[in-house]
Scaffold this active site. Sequence first.
Site, PDB file in Angstrom:
ATOM      1  CD  GLU A 101      -2.749   1.155   2.395  1.00  0.00           C
ATOM      2  OE1 GLU A 101      -2.633   0.350   3.197  1.00  0.00           O
ATOM      3  OE2 GLU A 101      -3.420   2.260   2.509  1.00  0.00           O
ATOM      4  NE  ARG A 327       3.985  -7.778  10.944  1.00  0.00           N
ATOM      5  CZ  ARG A 327       3.470  -7.078   9.735  1.00  0.00           C
ATOM      6  NH1 ARG A 327       2.306  -7.891   9.162  1.00  0.00           N
ATOM      7  NH2 ARG A 327       3.837  -5.936   9.798  1.00  0.00           N
ATOM      8  CE  LYS A 337       3.175  -0.011   4.793  1.00  0.00           C
ATOM      9  NZ  LYS A 337       2.558  -0.064   3.391  1.00  0.00           N
TER      10      LYS A 337
HETATM   11  P1  ATP Z   1       2.886  -2.580   8.003  1.00  0.00           P
HETATM   12  O1  ATP Z   1       2.154  -3.517   9.250  1.00  0.00           O
HETATM   13  O2  ATP Z   1       4.241  -2.286   8.242  1.00  0.00           O
HETATM   14  O3  ATP Z   1       2.058  -1.269   7.824  1.00  0.00           O
HETATM   15  P2  ATP Z   1       1.466  -3.678   5.759  1.00  0.00           P
HETATM   16  O4  ATP Z   1       1.230  -4.907   5.820  1.00  0.00           O
HETATM   17  O5  ATP Z   1       0.580  -2.648   6.198  1.00  0.00           O
HETATM   18  O6  ATP Z   1       2.781  -3.379   6.683  1.00  0.00           O
HETATM   19  P3  ATP Z   1       1.654  -3.550   3.117  1.00  0.00           P
HETATM   20  O7  ATP Z   1       2.130  -2.377   2.312  1.00  0.00           O
HETATM   21  O8  ATP Z   1       0.123  -3.815   3.217  1.00  0.00           O
HETATM   22  O9  ATP Z   1       2.177  -2.963   4.375  1.00  0.00           O
HETATM   23  O10 ATP Z   1       2.564  -4.818   2.870  1.00  0.00           O
HETATM   24  C1  ATP Z   1       3.021  -5.283   1.635  1.00  0.00           C
HETATM   25  C2  ATP Z   1       3.264  -6.553   1.649  1.00  0.00           C
HETATM   26  O11 ATP Z   1       4.296  -6.594   2.474  1.00  0.00           O
HETATM   27  C3  ATP Z   1       2.035  -7.509   2.302  1.00  0.00           C
HETATM   28  O12 ATP Z   1       1.932  -8.558   1.573  1.00  0.00           O
HETATM   29  C4  ATP Z   1       2.321  -7.736   3.822  1.00  0.00           C
HETATM   30  O13 ATP Z   1       1.780  -8.931   3.972  1.00  0.00           O
HETATM   31  C5  ATP Z   1       3.992  -7.826   3.429  1.00  0.00           C
HETATM   32  N1  ATP Z   1       4.692  -7.407   4.919  1.00  0.00           N
HETATM   33  C6  ATP Z   1       4.390  -6.438   5.567  1.00  0.00           C
HETATM   34  N2  ATP Z   1       5.114  -6.265   6.710  1.00  0.00           N
HETATM   35  C7  ATP Z   1       5.795  -7.359   6.870  1.00  0.00           C
HETATM   36  C8  ATP Z   1       6.659  -8.221   7.696  1.00  0.00           C
HETATM   37  N3  ATP Z   1       7.000  -7.472   8.713  1.00  0.00           N
HETATM   38  N4  ATP Z   1       7.219  -9.247   7.516  1.00  0.00           N
HETATM   39  C9  ATP Z   1       6.873  -9.915   5.966  1.00  0.00           C
HETATM   40  N5  ATP Z   1       5.901  -9.361   5.304  1.00  0.00           N
HETATM   41  C10 ATP Z   1       5.407  -8.100   5.502  1.00  0.00           C
HETATM   42 MG    MG Z   2      -1.261  -3.853   4.782  1.00  0.00          MG
END
Ligand code: ATP
Ligand code: MG
Length: 634
Positions: A101, A327, A337
């Site tokens: 995102e 994760r 984020k």
């Molecule tokens: P955050 O929790 O940091 O806001 P998010 O999941 O909202 O992260 P996205 O931009 O939606 O951020 O993430 C893009 C991809 O990266 C998704 O498939 C998510 O599952 C993966 N991702 C995000 N954080 C991690 C992590 N700590 N370890 C592994 N994969 C991750």
């Molecule tokens: Mg997300």
Amino acid sequence: MTHFPRLLGCRSQNAFDEKVKFQRNSGLEGPRSKKIQNRQLNKDNGNEANAAFAENRAGKGALVKSTADPGPSSNFIRTIVAKDVQANKHGGRVVTRFPPEPNGYLHIGHAKSICLNFGLAAEFNGICHLRFDDTDPSKEELEYVEAIKNDVRWLGFDWEDRLYFASDYFEKLYDYALQLIKKGKAYVDSLSAEAIREYRGTLTAPGKDSPYRSRSVEENLDLFGRMRAGEFEDGAHVLRAKIDMASPNLLMRDPALYRIRRVPHYRTGSRWCIYPMYDFTHCLSDSIEGITHSICTLEFENNRPLYDWVLDELQVECHPQQIEFARLNLSYTVLSKRKLVELVENGHVSGWDDPRLPTISGFRRRGYTPESIRSFCERIGVAKRDSMVDIALLDYSVREDLNRRAPRRMGVLRPLKVIIDNYPENQTEELEAVNNPEDPSMGQRKVPFSRELYIEQDDFKEDPPRKFFRLSPGREVRLRYAYFITCTDVIKDEQTGEVVELRCTYDPATKGGDSPDGRKVKATLHWVSAAHAIPAEVRLYDHLFHTPNPGEVEEGKDFKSNLNPNSLEVLTSCRVEPDLQGAEPGFRFQFERLGYFCVDAVDSRKGAPVFNRTVTLRDTWAKIEKSQQQKAGK
Ligand code: ATP
Ligand code: MG
């Protein structure tokens, strides 16, 4: 089967031996090291090594609990994909995607997901899409899109022409929503957000049907059309899936599919005032793109039934399989984020690329290599259980890579003047210095030597404690690539008593660093020639948080209360060898004995260079000093 052979390379026995060596050297060897060595004999692969590393640290009470599966064959995602390919599912195709995102910069957790998705595609002759999951206009920006593209590319992955945006599917998604309404599988609800929450029930109590649940298809179509046309205020209505208000899975209790948000979108402008929700958008975007394996993190496990429900109800042609993995959590930092945005926006760090942040752009600015991040991601493996990885493993990956490729230079961070009384005034010699003892092909360079030098303040002690082998009055040490010198006198500031200058003599017969009479010295110091060295600023970094798990806080406090006030130390009177004069931004090198550094790409100027310390070397004396201090109760 090998492990990410094309992009990441195989871990070898050598890598494992290195790691065992690292554990010994760094005092990490725990009571279970015997077991680790046995396992080493049994299996020769990187994930196994990582499990051993993790177990070893865990044995010492460290934070790594479980970071990897026992070996590549047990990486359950790879196993699933391999089986599908073999069974010719999806015609044997593998199509994955990385779906960020654009509401912030990428962090190292995202790197894990990127390596996994692009790595699997490469391994199975498939493709990986980069798709922006941009359905929340209030937080998303073009700046983030550009930064994310830049970071994925820098990490070494290429989506070629497969760049997609969920916002490009808005029209299609709207049509899908109409289909659900027509099937009687979606309805417009006009309860307030608060009432919807109340009606949803709890984990132990079922929900209640909304009074609007029985609206006719015609009424729903009419209202949904008017929602799109902008007739209603935010929150007046939502479109909900009609599933089951008594489902044990709360996400299946008639989840929202569309909401009204009268906010312009960074790509679609004011064309839309209703936006699809994540659960509706994600599965359909995957399906539209022909994704075969939709890999996401564990917190989406409960969303899987909804993912499948939407695709089943709409009878789409492509129904990807959602697979969840744990994760990445990393000690002494935060990988969310939302939290990173808070640190950036409230000025706790200098920006998204602050070298203390676990963002890809922060790591890049700090001097990490893409190779080291990829090898770290490979080492931590892919598991189904949540765990915390020790940040020391990341440091280790960076050191291992830079040790091979970073040229060596000399620089003095806290200068102490040394005058060599028996060295001719106005004489300069050009001494040969090795660029990288690990790699003879990197050659040699000339380093100027003269009568006045600088050494490191903490390489001298007037009253040396036991085990301090560096310079002190009457003692002889080696200057790297130069001569043996002996300290003959100590000049102090009359007022403060501070040591300001050392007088020394040198032995001309020891040129190059060896004594023809076989005399031994116990220390080799780095130095620069006072007249030739150039001034520089050096930034030293420590962990951003002072506790391993910054999320653990007392009541009433938040993660920011765990910020380490000493995470940045700026040294402004450093002196470095003249060779670094023209070093390009981002240039990575080792300051001998001090660590790996790089030229700061933002603040460095010609004539006023700024160097970031990427990672320290292991310093035995610092360790001894620390343990002595601890013993003395300091
Ligand atoms: P955050 O929790 O940091 O806001 P998010 O999941 O909202 O992260 P996205 O931009 O939606 O951020 O993430 C893009 C991809 O990266 C998704 O498939 C998510 O599952 C993966 N991702 C995000 N954080 C991690 C992590 N700590 N370890 C592994 N994969 C991750
Ligand atoms: Mg997300």
